[in-house]
Scaffold this motif. Structure first.
Motif, PDB file in Angstrom:
ATOM      1  N   ASN A  25      -5.225   2.038   5.243  1.00 24.71           N
ATOM      2  CA  ASN A  25      -4.890   0.682   4.802  1.00 24.71           C
ATOM      3  C   ASN A  25      -5.520   0.354   3.445  1.00 24.71           C
ATOM      4  OD1 ASN A  25      -3.452  -1.693   5.198  1.00 24.71           O
ATOM      5  ND2 ASN A  25      -5.219  -2.758   6.053  1.00 24.71           N
ATOM      6  N   ARG A  26      -5.378   1.272   2.501  1.00 24.22           N
ATOM      7  CA  ARG A  26      -5.878   1.033   1.147  1.00 24.22           C
ATOM      8  C   ARG A  26      -4.895   0.123   0.420  1.00 24.22           C
ATOM      9  NH1 ARG A  26     -10.051   4.424  -0.170  1.00 24.22           N
ATOM     10  NH2 ARG A  26     -10.337   6.288   1.133  1.00 24.22           N
ATOM     11  N   ARG A  27      -5.306  -1.098   0.093  1.00 20.11           N
ATOM     12  CA  ARG A  27      -4.470  -2.058  -0.630  1.00 20.11           C
ATOM     13  C   ARG A  27      -4.952  -2.121  -2.073  1.00 20.11           C
ATOM     14  NH1 ARG A  27      -1.445  -5.350   2.078  1.00 20.11           N
ATOM     15  NH2 ARG A  27      -0.120  -4.895   0.287  1.00 20.11           N
ATOM     16  N   PHE A  28      -4.055  -1.909  -2.997  1.00 19.67           N
ATOM     17  CA  PHE A  28      -4.421  -1.894  -4.406  1.00 19.67           C
ATOM     18  C   PHE A  28      -3.200  -2.303  -5.222  1.00 19.67           C
ATOM     19  CE2 PHE A  28      -3.379   2.328  -2.830  1.00 19.67           C
ATOM     20  CZ  PHE A  28      -2.308   2.688  -3.633  1.00 19.67           C
ATOM     21  N   LEU A  29      -3.433  -2.756  -6.431  1.00 16.44           N
ATOM     22  CA  LEU A  29      -2.360  -3.125  -7.336  1.00 16.44           C
ATOM     23  C   LEU A  29      -1.693  -1.854  -7.842  1.00 16.44           C
ATOM     24  CD1 LEU A  29      -0.879  -5.396  -8.868  1.00 16.44           C
ATOM     25  CD2 LEU A  29      -2.567  -5.111 -10.699  1.00 16.44           C
TER      26      LEU A  29
END
Length: 750
Positions: free
Chosen positions: A712-716
């Motif tokens: 669940n790595r959330r990044f732009l």
């Protein structure tokens, strides 16, 4: 995405839809040739030859001629087993992979006695014949099923995981730094000049038997979208005998992705049909980490019919229907004020092919087609600063006719291709900034494209293949243009090592869009200091070099490519909407190198792959086509918004005891270009991990658990203003897939 136009232009650059010519395929199929010798190297006549698909019951039975030669034509792309039998000799078996338009030659030296000899090439290390100059990746149905998330209806992982230099950013597929790609079914092109305004899939991956992905180095018989060509070989029913499958999934974001399909065949006839449906609360890339107003739902179906009337005539028909509806994702501010933008897409196509063999080595293919495509964007009346509505409908009708001749030293093709197109478009802009702007326009436009091609693949020696051809194109729409595109290439097979060196030089032409800015919107644009420069076709020049190394069943491929473009097509959107407009800029350069590694079957359990790309995607100059405010160009080259220097995928698919299968894929990207920076810079690097675990519970029933972006790595991901704004990486999705295989028994009646 170019940022050369001022903010005012975003309100008016609505009509220009990216139009590029579709691919031309000289041959829907490939050919397998062979020569059979005895231990003293004398030809063996009247030997029985069976050419059978590795994944279905499709086969051809042949006999060698007095010279010991045989030829199997009209073979769809994929892996085949070739078996040679003759009384008094041991049976010999080889496996070969057939690419579209290819004609590999196999050599069989039969041994005396009854011992069977076999040369195996694992399906998981699919490679094309060493005569091709085009970097090609072939992905099989079994690999699609085993790769986490690759068989979802809206997924492009079958491409991004296995094809180096391919990625999805701002909800669009990019290959080698460009988004102008071509799709084909059975080698027949799917014309679509509006790819920038559609995000729905062309084909459900569960309906694919093989996917042939080519990137650069195309022959003159291929189309002019220079960044990727994807040939879908659909499932046909030859792998079925009154059998069907039921897929259903349940998971996070209330996801479900379901399909039922059925197929069967006789000796001359085969059919396959499927119906699918999907919905999820997560659809398009979100502008922030929160998933708000992002539902997607869709329906689709595909049908194929194949009739082999006799050994010299085959008829193939493919039809597909799709509808996809998207909510445009919101950021918290838009969600709070109740903005509810939506996108509704429809797609229908019908492709028919008649393949006639005049004599061994001489093949005629006639393929008429029709394609309907619609994309309707409805902006919420509360959108600020402008509410945008765009309804676009396109219809295409045309055909390709190609003649292929294969001899001992030549593999030549000549053909023509053309289509007519009609676009109907309605656009409405309503400003909510107090200016009182309200402009609407309804416009129809027509155009056509015609192309002719000629090419010959010449083998002066068994280790050398030379290719030369030319493609002539005429386009008529808002403007008329002609282009002559020569192509040259060669492949050298190093004896004993069997390494293959490839080289290519060629030119391409991509036709401009049909639409132009006119009427009240043009009048208003001129009053704001804007003007229209006619869009002209993109003209590209490419050269590349490659090396393929087979090593004990492993396939290692390295390619170095350089491409320069004039009138490079780019696109942008009005505000945060899905209303794209194309522009052209003076020039662009796209270059880099790629590596792909495919393993054989490891310990009889599974296979692994690695794809890596080092790429540059840079623009040059000012806006050369479309609506512009004549802003001065930047100095030197600048980063296009989809520039990412390093892209890596590594994955595996393995079968373990207790009828259990596991698959995984690790993705690393070094970061796309940062459009908010005053200097050329990139966003931070990122890594995600997908994994799947499947178990056969019974002979006909299996269950799988799949996790996408497990950590669940959330990044732009990128900050281009399209489809709701900036884009974050997809959130973690965990779902369960159930698969049930069933059989319908035929009943006899008294």
């Amino acid at each position: 995405m170019s940022r050369l136009i001022g903010v005012r232009s975003f309100l008016f650059l609505w009509l220009l839809l990216a139009t590029v010519p579709v691919a031309v395929w000289a041959a829907v199929f490939g050919t397998v040739r062979g020569v059979v010798h005895d231990p003293d190297h004398r030809p063996v006549p009247d030997a029985q030859v069976l050419v059978k698909s590795a994944g279905s019951d499709y086969s051809q039975k042949l006999a060698t001629n007095p010279d010991g030669a045989f030829e199997a034509t009209t073979l769809p792309v994929g892996a085949y087993t070739v078996t040679v039998m003759r009384d008094g000799f041991a049976t010999s078996v080889q496996q070969v992979v057939v690419a579209s338009g290819s004609a590999p030659v196999l050599h069989f030296q039969l041994a005396l006695g009854t011992r069977q000899e076999q040369v195996s090439v694992s399906e998981s290390a699919l490679t094309v014949n060493p005569e091709q100059m085009t970097p090609t990746t072939i992905i099989s149905r079994s690999e699609i099923a085993a790769t986490p998330g690759a068989d979802l209806s809206n997924s492009l992982r079958v491409i991004t995981d296995y094809v180096p230099g391919a990625w999805v950013t701002h909800d669009q597929l990019h290959v080698r730094g460009g988004h102008q790609v071509s799709w084909a079914i059975d080698g027949v092109p799917i014309p679509n000049t509006n790819i920038a305004s559609n995000v729905g899939p062309q084909i459900d991956p569960k309906d694919i038997d093989y996917l042939e992905a080519q990137r650069g180095g195309y022959s003159s018989a291929y189309g002019d979208r220079t960044y990727g060509v994807f040939n879908v070989v659909p499932r046909t029913g030859f792998e079925r005998n009154n059998e069907g499958e039921l897929f259903t999934t349940f998971g996070t974001f209330h996801q479900t992705n379901d399909q039922i399909n059925f197929g069967s065949h006789t000796g001359k006839f085969a059919y396959f049909g499927s119906v699918n449906g999907n919905r999820s609360d997560y659809g398009l890339g979100t502008p922030g980490p929160d998933v708000l107003h992002d539902r997607v739902w869709g329906l689709g179906g595909l049908g194929t019919l194949i009739y082999n009337r006799d050994a010299n005539n085959q008829f193939r028909f493919v039809t597909s229907l799709r509808r996809d509806d998207y909510q445009i994702p919101n950021d918290p501010d838009a969600q709070a004020v109740g903005v509810r933008d939506v996108e509704r897409e429809r797609d229908a196509l019908a492709n028919f092919s008649w393949v006639h063999t005049f004599q061994p080595g001489l093949l005629l293919t006639v393929s008429p087609f029709y394609h309907f495509n619609r994309a309707n964007y409805d902006g919420d009346p509360n959108d600020v600063p402008v509410s945008t509505t765009q309804h676009r409908e396109s219809q295409y009708g045309g055909a390709q006719i190609a003649l292929n001749a294969v001899s001992a030293r030549h593999n030549a093709s000549i053909g023509v291709y053309g289509f007519g197109q009609r676009d109907d478009e309605f656009v409405q802009l309503i400003a909510n900034d107090g200016s009182g702007l309200a402009v609407a326009q309804d416009r129809a436009s027509t155009g056509h494209l015609g192309a002719g091609f000629l090419e010959d693949q010449f083998k002066p020696f068994s280790w050398l293949t030379l290719t030369a051809g030319v493609r002539l194109t005429h386009f008529t729409g808002a403007i008329s243009e002609n282009a002559a595109s020569p192509r040259l290439g060669g492949a050298i097979r190093i004896p004993y090592l069997n390494w293959v060196l490839r080289g290519f030089w060629g030119e391409y032409y991509q036709a401009p869009p049909l639409s132009t800015v006119s009427g009240p919107l043009l009048d208003f644009a001129v009053s704001q200091g804007l003007s229209v420069i006619p869009l002209r076709g993109e003209r590209d020049q490419e050269h590349q070099f490659g090396l393929t190394i087979p090593l004990r069943g492993w396939a290692v491929e390295v390619n170095d490519y350089h491409q320069r473009a004039r009138n490079y097509f780019d696109h942008n959107a009005i505000g945060n909407s899905n209303v794209f407009f194309p522009i052209t800029i003076d020039g662009a350069r796209l270059y880099g190198w790629e590596v792909s590694v495919r393993s054989p079957r490891i310990a009889g359990r599974g296979d692994a792959y690695v794809t890596y790309a080092y790429a540059h995607a840079q623009g040059l100059g000012a806006v050369s086509g479309g609506l512009t405010d004549f802003s001065p160009p930047r100095t030197g080259y600048f980063l296009l918004d989809h520039d990412q220097r390093h892209t890596l995928h590594t994955g595996f698919n393995f079968r373990f005891p207790w009828r259990t299968t596991a698959g995984g894929d690790v993705y690393y990207g070094s970061g796309f270009s940062d459009g908010t920076s005053d200097v050329q810079a990139h966003l931070p690097g990122h890594t995600t991990f997908d994994v799947s675990l499947s178990k056969d519970v019974a002979e006909k029933f299996s269950v799988s658990v799949i996790a996408l972006n497990l950590l669940n790595r959330r990044f732009l991901l990128d900050n281009s203003q399209t489809f709701g704004g900036t884009h974050y990486a997809e959130p973690r999705q965990i779902y369960v897939q159930l698969r049930y295989r069933f059989r319908i028994e035929s009943r006899s009646h008294p």
